[in-house]
Design a protein around this motif. Structure first.
Motif, short mmCIF file in Angstrom:
data_model
loop_
_atom_site.label_atom_id
_atom_site.label_comp_id
_atom_site.label_asym_id
_atom_site.label_seq_id
_atom_site.Cartn_x
_atom_site.Cartn_y
_atom_site.Cartn_z
N PHE A 138 0.82 -1.21 0.00
CA PHE A 138 0.00 0.00 0.00
C PHE A 138 0.86 1.27 0.00
N THR A 139 0.46 2.21 -0.85
CA THR A 139 1.05 3.54 -0.89
C THR A 139 -0.05 4.56 -0.63
N ALA A 140 0.32 5.81 -0.56
CA ALA A 140 -0.67 6.86 -0.30
C ALA A 140 -1.66 7.03 -1.45
N ILE A 141 -1.33 6.51 -2.62
CA ILE A 141 -2.21 6.71 -3.77
C ILE A 141 -2.75 5.39 -4.31
N GLY A 142 -2.60 4.32 -3.54
CA GLY A 142 -3.16 3.04 -3.96
C GLY A 142 -2.17 1.90 -3.78
N PRO A 143 -2.66 0.66 -3.91
CA PRO A 143 -1.79 -0.50 -3.69
C PRO A 143 -1.04 -0.94 -4.95
N VAL A 144 0.24 -1.18 -4.78
CA VAL A 144 1.04 -1.80 -5.83
C VAL A 144 0.78 -3.30 -5.77
N ASP A 145 0.55 -3.93 -6.92
CA ASP A 145 0.17 -5.34 -6.94
C ASP A 145 1.18 -6.22 -6.22
N ILE A 146 2.45 -6.06 -6.56
CA ILE A 146 3.50 -6.88 -5.95
C ILE A 146 4.74 -6.02 -5.74
N LEU A 147 5.34 -6.14 -4.56
CA LEU A 147 6.65 -5.55 -4.30
C LEU A 147 7.63 -6.70 -4.15
N ALA A 148 8.71 -6.65 -4.93
CA ALA A 148 9.70 -7.72 -4.91
C ALA A 148 11.09 -7.13 -4.80
N GLY A 154 17.61 -4.97 -5.07
CA GLY A 154 16.87 -3.73 -5.30
C GLY A 154 15.37 -3.97 -5.34
N HIS A 155 14.60 -2.96 -4.94
CA HIS A 155 13.14 -3.09 -4.94
C HIS A 155 12.58 -3.00 -6.36
N VAL A 156 11.53 -3.78 -6.59
CA VAL A 156 10.84 -3.80 -7.89
C VAL A 156 9.34 -3.73 -7.63
N ALA A 157 8.68 -2.75 -8.23
CA ALA A 157 7.22 -2.62 -8.15
C ALA A 157 6.61 -3.25 -9.39
N VAL A 158 5.67 -4.16 -9.20
CA VAL A 158 5.07 -4.90 -10.30
C VAL A 158 3.58 -4.53 -10.41
N ASN A 180 9.86 6.20 -5.15
CA ASN A 180 11.26 6.62 -5.25
C ASN A 180 11.56 7.86 -4.42
N ARG A 181 10.53 8.44 -3.81
CA ARG A 181 10.77 9.52 -2.84
C ARG A 181 11.08 8.97 -1.45
N ASP A 182 10.81 7.69 -1.26
CA ASP A 182 11.03 7.06 0.05
C ASP A 182 12.45 6.50 0.09
N PRO A 183 13.31 7.06 0.94
CA PRO A 183 14.71 6.59 0.98
C PRO A 183 14.85 5.15 1.43
N LEU A 184 13.81 4.61 2.09
CA LEU A 184 13.86 3.21 2.54
C LEU A 184 13.58 2.24 1.39
N LEU A 185 13.01 2.75 0.30
CA LEU A 185 12.70 1.91 -0.85
C LEU A 185 13.59 2.19 -2.06
N ALA A 186 13.88 3.46 -2.28
CA ALA A 186 14.60 3.88 -3.49
C ALA A 186 15.99 3.25 -3.56
N PRO A 187 16.45 2.93 -4.78
CA PRO A 187 15.73 3.10 -6.05
C PRO A 187 14.76 1.94 -6.30
N VAL A 188 13.61 2.25 -6.87
CA VAL A 188 12.59 1.24 -7.18
C VAL A 188 12.44 1.16 -8.70
N GLN A 189 12.61 -0.04 -9.24
CA GLN A 189 12.40 -0.29 -10.66
C GLN A 189 10.96 -0.75 -10.90
N GLY A 190 10.50 -0.64 -12.13
CA GLY A 190 9.13 -1.03 -12.45
C GLY A 190 9.07 -2.18 -13.44
N VAL A 191 8.09 -3.07 -13.20
CA VAL A 191 7.79 -4.15 -14.14
C VAL A 191 6.30 -4.09 -14.45
N PHE A 192 5.98 -4.00 -15.72
CA PHE A 192 4.59 -4.00 -16.18
C PHE A 192 4.31 -5.38 -16.75
#
Length: 230
Positions: A138-148, A154-158, A180-192
């Motif tokens: 969950f983020t402030a603007i909705g849930p990311v389907d999968i965080l890996a 490195g973090h990957v948002a799917v 990527n504004r969150d220093p605990l997560l960044a850098p976050v790559q994306g997978v569609f």
């Protein structure tokens, strides 16, 4: 949630500086602590925002600011990064607060929900060394389907879709900008990831550095059925 329609200008100061000139906008102050600034265009994407944890305070208006037409100044400060959002209010047209209560969350259709579950169970489908962090991050603007995490940690948002179109890429882009504004997560790559990805969506995703993955639903189901035998 507090919903305000106001004539305002906005300045963001942090790792990136940004300015929104004077205009009439929608300001949303949500119960989770996030602040979002919308225009009448741009679909669901805010012009600027501050994700929680943050605090909002009223700043005293100086005489020269009052002479310039400013009636209120809202200062939004992020508790972890010290990024700051300053909203200069010139006129408020509407100001309403509503208690929305606890939201049950998005209920996906059967295939998409099952696809998410299967991919989470077989996250290595995305690449050797991938590990699941959690589903529905969950983020402030909705849930990311999968965080890996990828093979390098490195973090990957799917973002998962049955049919991947441009709207899905825009949605993932929005999540990535916030995460990527969150220093605990960044850098976050994306997978569609989708069973089918439209050419326009693939072009846009690759242009933004987002990796596209076509998923074989039947193959994923077969992996699950095979594992169930042992």
């Amino acid at each position: 949630m507090r919903v305000v329609i106001a004539k305002c200008s906005v300045d963001y100061a942090g790792r990136l500086n940004a300015h929104l000139p004077l205009a009439t906008r929608l300001l949303m102050l949500k119960g989770d602590g996030s602040v979002l600034i919308h225009s009448d265009g741009g679909s669901y994407k805010p012009l600027n925002w501050m994700s929680p944890p943050c605090s909002v305070s009223d700043v005293e208006v100086e005489q020269d600011q009052a002479d310039a037409g400013i009636t209120e100044i809202w200062k939004v400060v992020h508790h972890k990064t010290a990024d700051m959002l300053v909203i200069n209010i010139h006129e408020i047209f509407s100001d309403a607060s509503h208690e929305l209560g606890v939201d049950p969350g998005l209920i996906k259709d059967g295939v998409e929900a099952h696809l998410q579950k299967l991919l989470a169970e077989h996250i290595e489908t995305l690449g050797e060394g991938y590990q699941l962090v959690r589903r529905e991050y969950f983020t402030a603007i909705g849930p990311v389907d999968i965080l890996a995490r990828d093979e390098n940690g490195g973090h990957v948002a799917v973002e998962l879709k049955r049919r991947g179109d441009i709207d899905g890429v825009e949605q993932l882009t929005r999540y990535l900008e916030l995460m990527n504004r969150d220093p605990l997560l960044a850098p976050v790559q994306g997978v569609f990831a989708a069973q089918e990805i439209k050419p326009q969506a693939r072009t846009l995703a690759e242009d933004r550095g987002i990796r596209c993955v076509v998923l074989d639903y039947d193959a994923l189901r077969g992996m699950a059925d095979h594992n169930a035998l042992f």
